[in-house]
Design a protein around this motif. Structure first.
Motif, PDB file in Angstrom:
ATOM      1  N   PRO A  35       0.799  -1.238   0.000  1.00 48.81           N
ATOM      2  CA  PRO A  35       0.000   0.000   0.000  1.00 48.81           C
ATOM      3  C   PRO A  35       0.832   1.288   0.000  1.00 48.81           C
ATOM      4  N   VAL A  36       0.227   2.304  -0.588  1.00 49.46           N
ATOM      5  CA  VAL A  36       0.755   3.671  -0.499  1.00 49.46           C
ATOM      6  C   VAL A  36      -0.276   4.488   0.279  1.00 49.46           C
ATOM      7  N   ILE A  37       0.199   5.275   1.215  1.00 49.93           N
ATOM      8  CA  ILE A  37      -0.719   6.121   1.998  1.00 49.93           C
ATOM      9  C   ILE A  37      -0.421   7.582   1.656  1.00 49.93           C
ATOM     10  N   ASP A  38      -1.428   8.273   1.153  1.00 52.93           N
ATOM     11  CA  ASP A  38      -1.167   9.693   0.859  1.00 52.93           C
ATOM     12  C   ASP A  38      -2.301  10.594   1.356  1.00 52.93           C
ATOM     13  N   ASP A  39      -3.031  10.106   2.344  1.00 60.50           N
ATOM     14  CA  ASP A  39      -4.124  10.938   2.871  1.00 60.50           C
ATOM     15  C   ASP A  39      -3.917  11.278   4.342  1.00 60.50           C
ATOM     16  N   ILE A  40      -2.665  11.267   4.768  1.00 60.75           N
ATOM     17  CA  ILE A  40      -2.405  11.610   6.173  1.00 60.75           C
ATOM     18  C   ILE A  40      -2.146  13.112   6.278  1.00 60.75           C
ATOM     19  N   HIS A  41      -2.771  13.709   7.269  1.00 56.48           N
ATOM     20  CA  HIS A  41      -2.548  15.132   7.522  1.00 56.48           C
ATOM     21  C   HIS A  41      -1.738  15.264   8.809  1.00 56.48           C
ATOM     22  N   VAL A  42      -0.616  15.903   8.735  1.00 52.86           N
ATOM     23  CA  VAL A  42       0.148  16.131   9.973  1.00 52.86           C
ATOM     24  C   VAL A  42       0.270  17.628  10.216  1.00 52.86           C
ATOM     25  N   GLU A  43       0.111  17.986  11.458  1.00 53.08           N
ATOM     26  CA  GLU A  43       0.154  19.402  11.813  1.00 53.08           C
ATOM     27  C   GLU A  43       0.836  19.529  13.181  1.00 53.08           C
ATOM     28  N   PRO A  44       2.153  19.656  13.185  1.00 58.02           N
ATOM     29  CA  PRO A  44       2.840  19.747  14.483  1.00 58.02           C
ATOM     30  C   PRO A  44       2.423  21.003  15.231  1.00 58.02           C
ATOM     31  N   ARG A  53       3.637  11.381   2.666  1.00 59.62           N
ATOM     32  CA  ARG A  53       3.331  10.161   1.911  1.00 59.62           C
ATOM     33  C   ARG A  53       4.055   9.006   2.589  1.00 59.62           C
ATOM     34  N   ALA A  54       3.493   7.834   2.435  1.00 60.59           N
ATOM     35  CA  ALA A  54       4.129   6.653   3.028  1.00 60.59           C
ATOM     36  C   ALA A  54       3.865   5.441   2.151  1.00 60.59           C
ATOM     37  N   ALA A  55       4.753   4.489   2.241  1.00 64.60           N
ATOM     38  CA  ALA A  55       4.577   3.219   1.521  1.00 64.60           C
ATOM     39  C   ALA A  55       5.068   2.108   2.441  1.00 64.60           C
ATOM     40  N   GLU A  87      10.075   3.814  -3.832  1.00 66.47           N
ATOM     41  CA  GLU A  87      10.206   4.631  -5.052  1.00 66.47           C
ATOM     42  C   GLU A  87       8.839   5.182  -5.466  1.00 66.47           C
ATOM     43  N   ARG A  88       7.773   4.535  -5.017  1.00 72.34           N
ATOM     44  CA  ARG A  88       6.419   4.969  -5.377  1.00 72.34           C
ATOM     45  C   ARG A  88       6.026   6.283  -4.706  1.00 72.34           C
ATOM     46  N   ILE A  89       6.766   6.668  -3.663  1.00 73.07           N
ATOM     47  CA  ILE A  89       6.453   7.943  -2.995  1.00 73.07           C
ATOM     48  C   ILE A  89       7.579   8.962  -3.208  1.00 73.07           C
TER      49      ILE A  89
END
Lengths: 210, 230
Positions: free
Chosen positions: B2-11, B51-53, B175-177
Motif C-alpha cells: 500500500p501507499v498512503i497519501d491521505d495523512i494530515h500532519v500538523e505539528p 506520503r508513506a509506503a 520509489e512509489r512515494i
C-alpha cells in the motif's frame, strides 16, 4: 553599562541589548569596547549551551542579536577594524552527504564570531575543498558530515588536502552528529567539535586566540 | 504494497518544543512569534506533503544476524533476531514529508534568516515523527485487531545499522512515494524515515521517549525528546 550588555545578551533580551548599544553609541563609547562585551556575552551563551541550559534555537537567536549589534556598530568602526577578521574558514558538507543544517549553523556562528566563512554547500567533492583552500589561502577547513557514512569522505578530503601539499598550513576540524575522537583519528583531522560552540572555539584556538 | 497519501500532519508548539527548544527561546517574544509565523507558512503554502509506503513480508526463518523472508529475501542487521525473535512477518515502511519544507529551510539560511530556517527544520522533524506514528497506527489497523505489531525500529537507532536503509526502501516500495537513497546512503528528501516492524504474538513495544533515551546520542542530540514541556 558593560555588565548590563553582557547580561542582557547572555539572557537573550533582544530589545534591552539594542537599547544599551544605542545608548552607548550615543555616549560616544568605543565601538570595540561594545563588541568586546558582546563577545563576553557570547561566551556565556556558549557555556549555557554546553551545560544544556540553552538549545540550538537560543544559540542561533543569540547569533542573530549579535548580528544586529554588529550592524548598528559597523558605521562607527574604522575601515581597518571593520575589515579585520579573526581568520578565514572553508566549510562544507563532505561528498555523499546532503545534510546542511548543522553546517549552516556552524557557518553562521563562525561568521558572527568574526570569521570569514567560505561555505561550499553540501555533497562537496574533496577536490573542491582543495581548490577553495588554494584560492583563498584559508588556514582552517571545516568538514561536516551527519551520518557515519560520511566518515570515509572526510578521510578522503583530508588525504586530498595532504596530496595538494596544503596540510602543513591548514588546520582541519570535523563536526557532525556522530563524530568522536575515534572518528577524528580515523579521518586524520586535527580536531572535532560536537556543536557550533565547539566549532567556534576550535577555530579561535587554531588562530591562536584561545 | 500500500501507499498512503491521505495523512494530515500538523505539528503544534508542544511537539516542536519537545524537540530541542529550550524555555529561554520560547519565552522570547520574537522567537515565539517567528515560530507561529513559520507554522502558518507551513500550512498556507503546503510545505508538508506526507506520503508513506509499506510492504509486509512473511518470515521464513531466522538466520545469523537476520531473517530470511518470503521470496528468498534476506535482511540482516544489528540485533534484529534478538529484538523480534517471534516475528511472523516483518513490515518495512517508508515515509516522507516531501522536499518542499527542507528547500524552504535552506533558502532561509541562504538569505541570512537562520533562526527562521532552523525553526522550520524543527517543524519538519516534528512532522516526520508525527507522520511515522500515524503510519504505524495505520499499519496496525490494516493488519487487523488480532495481529500484534511491535514498535518501529529505524536504521541508525535501536541497534539497526544504517546500511539497512536501502533494503528497507526496497521492501517498502519507497520509489512509489518519490523517496530515494543517495550514493552516500542518505534518504532524499532528508525529512524522511524508514521503519521496520515485527508482527505476531508477544511483539515488543516501547514509547518514543524510551527509544530516544536508549540512543547513544541521547545526551547531546538536538532533536531528543524531552519529558518536560514548557
Amino acid at each position: 553599562m558593560g555588565e548590563d550588555l553582557v547580561k542582557a545578551l547572555a539572557d537573550l533580551e533582544e530589545e534591552t541589548v539594542m537599547e544599551i548599544v544605542r545608548r552607548r553609541l550615543e555616549a560616544d563609547e568605543d565601538p570595540m569596547a561594545i563588541m568586546e562585551d558582546a563577545r563576553k556575552a557570547m561566551e556565556i551563551v556558549g557555556q549555557r549551551f554546553s551545560d544544556g541550559e540553552y538549545f540550538i534555537p537560543e544559540l542561533v537567536f543569540s547569533g542573530e542579536i549579535l548580528k544586529e549589534v554588529t550592524a548598528l556598530i559597523k558605521p562607527r568602526l574604522s575601515a581597518s577594524a571593520e575589515q579585520e577578521r579573526l581568520g578565514e574558514v572553508v566549510l562544507g558538507t563532505v561528498a555523499g552527504d546532503i545534510h546542511d543544517i548543522g553546517k549552516d549553523i556552524v557557518g553562521f556562528m563562525l561568521d558572527v564570531s568574526g570569521f570569514k566563512v567560505h561555505d561550499l554547500g553540501v555533497d562537496v567533492p574533496p577536490q573542491r575543498f582543495v581548490e577553495k583552500l588554494e584560492e583563498t589561502g584559508s588556514p582552517i577547513l571545516g568538514l561536516s558530515g551527519f551520518l557515519t557514512l560520511a566518515f570515509d569522505s572526510m578521510k578522503q578530503t583530508v588525504q586530498a588536502v595532504e596530496e595538494a601539499g596544503l596540510r602543513d598550513r591548514v588546520k582541519i576540524m570535523i563536526g557532525g552528529g556522530q563524530v568522536s575522537e575515534e572518528v577524528r583519528a580515523y579521518t586524520g583531522a586535527d580536531a572535532f567539535g560536537k556543536d557550533a560552540v565547539e566549532g567556534v572555539a576550535l577555530a579561535r584556538k587554531f588562530m591562536g586566540l584561545a | 504494497m500500500p501507499v498512503i497519501d491521505d495523512i494530515h500532519v500538523e505539528p503544534g508548539i508542544e511537539e516542536i518544543a519537545r524537540r530541542g527548544m529550550g524555555n529561554a527561546a520560547l519565552s522570547r517574544t520574537r522567537v515565539a512569534g517567528l515560530l507561529r509565523e513559520v507554522l502558518e507558512e507551513v500550512g498556507a503554502e503546503g510545505l508538508l506533503r506526507p506520503r508513506a509506503a509499506y510492504g509486509e513480508h512473511r518470515v521464513e526463518g531466522i538466520i545469523e544476524g537476520g531473517f530470511r523472508l518470503q521470496g528468498d529475501v534476506v535482511i540482516r542487521g544489528g540485533w534484529l533476531p534478538d529484538i523480534l525473535p517471534r516475528a511472523r512477518s516483518l513490515v518495512a515502511a517508508a515515509c516522507t514529508i516531501g522536499p518542499a519544507l527542507e528547500r524552504r529551510s535552506s533558502l532561509y539560511f541562504r538569505q541570512g534568516e537562520q533562526l527562521k530556517g532552523f525553526l522550520l527544520d524543527i517543524v519538519g522533524s516534528a512532522a516526520v515523527d508525527l507522520l511515522a506514528a500515524e503510519v504505524c497506527r495505520r499499519i496496525k489497523e490494516d493488519l487487523g485487531p488480532g495481529t500484534g505489531v511491535s514498535s518501529p525500529l529505524s536504521p541508525g537507532a535501536g541497534g539497526l545499522p544504517l546500511s539497512l536503509q536501502a533494503d528497507l526502501l526496497a521492501l517498502a516500495g519507497a520509489e512509489r512515494i518519490g523517496l530515494r537513497i543517495t550514493s552516500g546512503g542518505m534518504l532524499d528528501p532528508r525529512k524522511s524515515l524508514t521503519m521496520l516492524l515485527g508482527t505476531g504474538e508477544g511483539m515488543p513495544r516501547w514509547t518514543p521517549e524510551e527509544a530516544c533515551a536508549r540512543c547513544p546520542m541521547a545526551a547531546e542530540c538536538p532533536y531528543r525528546l524531552r519529558e518536560e514541556v514548557p
